[in-house]
Structure formats: C-alpha cells, structure tokens
Design an enzyme around this catalytic site. Structure first.
Site, short mmCIF file in Angstrom:
data_model
loop_
_atom_site.label_atom_id
_atom_site.label_comp_id
_atom_site.label_asym_id
_atom_site.label_seq_id
_atom_site.Cartn_x
_atom_site.Cartn_y
_atom_site.Cartn_z
N LYS A 26 0.84 -1.20 0.00
CA LYS A 26 0.00 0.00 0.00
C LYS A 26 0.88 1.25 0.00
O LYS A 26 1.88 1.30 0.71
CB LYS A 26 -0.91 -0.03 1.24
CG LYS A 26 -1.90 1.11 1.34
CD LYS A 26 -2.75 0.99 2.60
CE LYS A 26 -3.79 2.10 2.69
NZ LYS A 26 -4.62 1.98 3.90
N SER A 101 -9.72 1.70 2.66
CA SER A 101 -8.85 2.56 1.87
C SER A 101 -7.74 1.80 1.16
O SER A 101 -7.13 2.31 0.23
CB SER A 101 -8.21 3.60 2.79
OG SER A 101 -7.31 2.96 3.71
N SER A 125 -10.16 -0.66 6.84
CA SER A 125 -9.53 -0.44 5.54
C SER A 125 -8.86 -1.66 4.93
O SER A 125 -8.45 -1.62 3.77
CB SER A 125 -8.53 0.71 5.62
OG SER A 125 -9.20 1.95 5.62
#
Length: 417
Positions: A26, A101, A125
């Site tokens: 990420k 997210s 997330s």
C-alpha cells in the site's frame, strides 16, 4: 535485478520464506527508492530514504516489492476513489467499487497480480476491501505488527496487516513480520469440532442486505453441521451506537496530531496544511469539519477522553462476557452489510431499502477496531449477481495465532461446500 538476485540466492541454497515472491505494498508505507505518495498528488515524486519496518521485514525474508498499491487519499475513505490516481475498480465487476482505503492492495490480490499485499486498517480499511473483492484480509491485534514508517490516521486504532488468497498465506506473512512462529495447524481439515463461536443477530443483522443475511445464516448452519458450537449473544441495544461513536471520535480527533508527527519524523516534504489544500473537495470539507480543532464538527477533548476512558472499557467488558464468560473463540458477522456498490453510487446507496452513506460499509468492522481486536475477513461465496460476500471473525486481544488456525478450518468448511 531483485529477481535475478533471488535466483542467485536460491541457487546458493537460501531458504528465506518469501524468496523471490512479488508482493504489493500500500502506498502509505515508506519504500526506500520507490515513490511513496500517501495517495496525494503533491507527493507523487517523493522517494523515501528508508523502508517502513514491515517492508524491511518482508524484504529480509526475500520478497520483492512488485509495486505500490493505490489507496484513498491519506487512507481516508472506504470505497477506493482517488481523485489524482483514479478509482480502483473491483476485479469481479469493473463498474463496482473495490472498497477502501487499501483499495489497490485488495484488487491486486483479487486480480491475481500478486499473491499478497500489505495494507492498513483503522476502522476497516483491510477487511472492507477484502470482503468486496473476495480475498482474505487479516487485521492483527493492534500493535502486533510494526507501524513505523506507515502514514497514520490514529495512533490508538491504526493497524498494519495483509491481503492474500488464503489464510495460510496470511499466517506466513504474520510469521515473517512479527518473527513469531505460526500456530501449529490443528490438522482437522474441514471440520470445526471443538470450536465455540458466537454471533449477535440483533447487532449485526439489523441493517444488511437480505442476500447477505441469507448467506450468513447459511454459513452458520454449515459451521454447525461441521461440528462447531455457534451460540447467539446480545451485546446490548446501544452497542452499535457505542462502538460507532467511540471509534469515529478517536479516529477524527487523533488525525491531525498523528499525521503532523509522521511528516516531521520522516522528513516528508509537505505540511499538514498543504495536505488539506491538496485533498479532493469533499474530503477537504470533511477534514475542515471534523479533523481541524476549530471545525464545527470537531471532537472535543472531553468527548475524546470519554471515548478512551469510558466507552472503550465498556465495549471490552461486553466482549469479555462473550469471550471469557462464555468461552467463545471468535465472534462471527458479515464483514460488510452489502456487496460492492456501483462506482457511480458510491457516496450514497441503498441497503435493505434504506438510503445509507459509504461509512455504513464499516458498520461491522468497527467492532474489532474499537478495542484493537484481531479480525479476519474470509470469502464466503458470491451473490446471485456474482459479487463477493465476506465473513468476519473477531477474536480476543492477542489471540492472533488461534484466530488464524480457526480461520484456516472455517476456510476449509466453506470451500468444501
């Protein structure tokens, strides 16, 4: 170059557990020599001089950072929309959101691009996109995995974790990052004998799509058929409001301080004010409303202290009644109350005939987030429309190894059917 080095190491007899394995990361994790944007246009060309601790751990185990995964700006969103770098699409249906997210991390695993990706989870997330994209998403006990070098939202709630296509791969990643040996698999295969699970229908089935509820009840039946004891519990009429209010209050109140400290500590070439100015308009408005201390919706110091000192202990007390007093190993719930919404309807959509906002996607994941429990989302089949449905297991603090072994067994029961 890294792949060639891995080949040489293997030829020389290396047995590093992730040798040559390409992994996604990420883009909230600092990666030495690779751009790290945090989802922001203003940091598109920022190249850190250091790795986040978790990145250093996977590299030390021989993994290759295959690439950085798209995310919602500053990890602040649950659908996967990023104004600068684009909407992450769901590999099962490109007109649907991926969840967020950690949107690119989930989608890259679901699409078969990488076998696993690092993500982050503050209120859901990891588990929300895992559910919507049909992969396994593991949020360890908060603090079990290192967070140093990962852009924060809330020092109380932030957790680093992983997406993979199987529980076994999540367990391997957990072992690499923590240095702890994985729990020995129980070797029971596809049965769930000896397991004691719980679900709270009044709390977790009050606002879910009928198809999600039907699949969840079918999963409960299958687990009972496989030998599990599954008991119904009631966490109280106000439990949903209690966890929501406490978790979001902590989330919003801690953001400004957490990010400002991160920028300073790691010499990130921007300021908190510049970050706000660079956000997409709707997110900028949200931050001005609830994140800035002078915002009309800002969480007062008193409300924040109440969330920490009163609400969280009360949430933990009620969970202890289930885990300790009733001997339950994990609480079951649908990970998300619906399948992936349409991209064009991602801010507001319907669940069970009621108009809701995108924050509703985290209605169930906040339970584990509120007090730092380990949680894992497992694929639990597809809807009639071919969209993934997730099953979440939340376990007592620190019982990550037991949770992963339990999840392996439940994964076996689900795949056997």
């Amino acid at each position: 170059v890294a792949a060639r080095d891995a080949d040489k190491a293997r030829a020389a007899g290396s047995v590093a557990p992730l040798l040559g394995v390409p992994l996604g990361v990420k883009d909230s994790y600092l990666t030495k020599g690779l751009p790290t944007s945090l989802g922001l246009g203003g940091l598109a060309h920022f190249v850190p001089r250091e790795d986040a601790d978790a990145v250093r751990a996977i590299k030390g185990a021989g993994a290759l950072v295959f690439g950085k995964n798209n995310l919602v700006e500053m990890s602040y969103g649950l659908t996967g929309h990023n104004a600068r770098y684009g909407q992450v699409k769901n590999p099962f249906a490109r007109d649907r959101v991926s969840g967020g997210s950690s949107s690119g991390s989930a989608a890259s695993v679901a699409a078969g691009i990488v076998p696993a990706s690092l993500g982050g989870d503050t209120v859901g997330s990891i588990r929300v996109p895992a559910s919507l994209c049909g992969v396994v998403g593991f949020k360890p006990t908060t603090g079990r995995w290192p967070r140093n070098g990962v852009a924060p939202i809330s020092h109380t709630l932030d957790t680093t974790g992983v997406f993979a296509r199987s529980v076994e791969d999540c367990a391997l990643m957990d072992q690499v990052v923590t240095g702890e040996m994985a729990a020995e698999p129980s070797g029971r295969g596809y049965d769930a004998k000896g397991t004691r699970l719980a679900y709270a229908p009044r709390q977790v089935l009050d606002l879910v799509d009928p198809e999600i509820e039907g699949r969840f009840r079918e999963v409960v039946r299958r687990l009972r058929d496989a030998g599990a004891e599954v008991v119904e519990v009631d966490l109280g009429d106000d439990f949903g409001a209690l966890t929501q209010t406490a978790t979001w209050s902590i989330f919003f109140h801690e953001t400004m301080g957490a990010i400002s400290e991160f920028l300073r500590r790691h010499d990130i070439p921007t300021t908190f004010e510049e970050i706000i100015e660079g956000l997409k308009p709707e997110l900028r408005d949200t931050w001005r409303h609830v994140v800035l201390p002078e915002g009309a919706g800002a969480i007062s110091a008193e409300a924040y202290q109440t969330a920490l000192a009163v609400s969280r202990p009360e949430i933990q007390r009620r969970l202890d009644e289930v885990f300790v007093a009733r001997g339950v190993q994990a609480i079951l719930q649908p990970t998300t109350p619906c399948t992936a919404p349409l991209i064009e309807q991602q801010t507001n959509f319907q669940i069970a005939g009621r108009q809701v906002s995108h924050l509703t996607l985290a209605n169930h994941t906040v339970l584990a987030s509120s007090v730092g429990l380990p949680g894992i989302s497992l694929p639990a089949g597809l809807s009639r429309g071919g969209l993934p449905i997730g099953l979440e297991l939340d376990a007592p603090l620190g019982s990550d190894g037991t949770l992963l072994d339990l999840a392996r067994r439940i994964e076996g029961v689900l795949s056997a059917g």
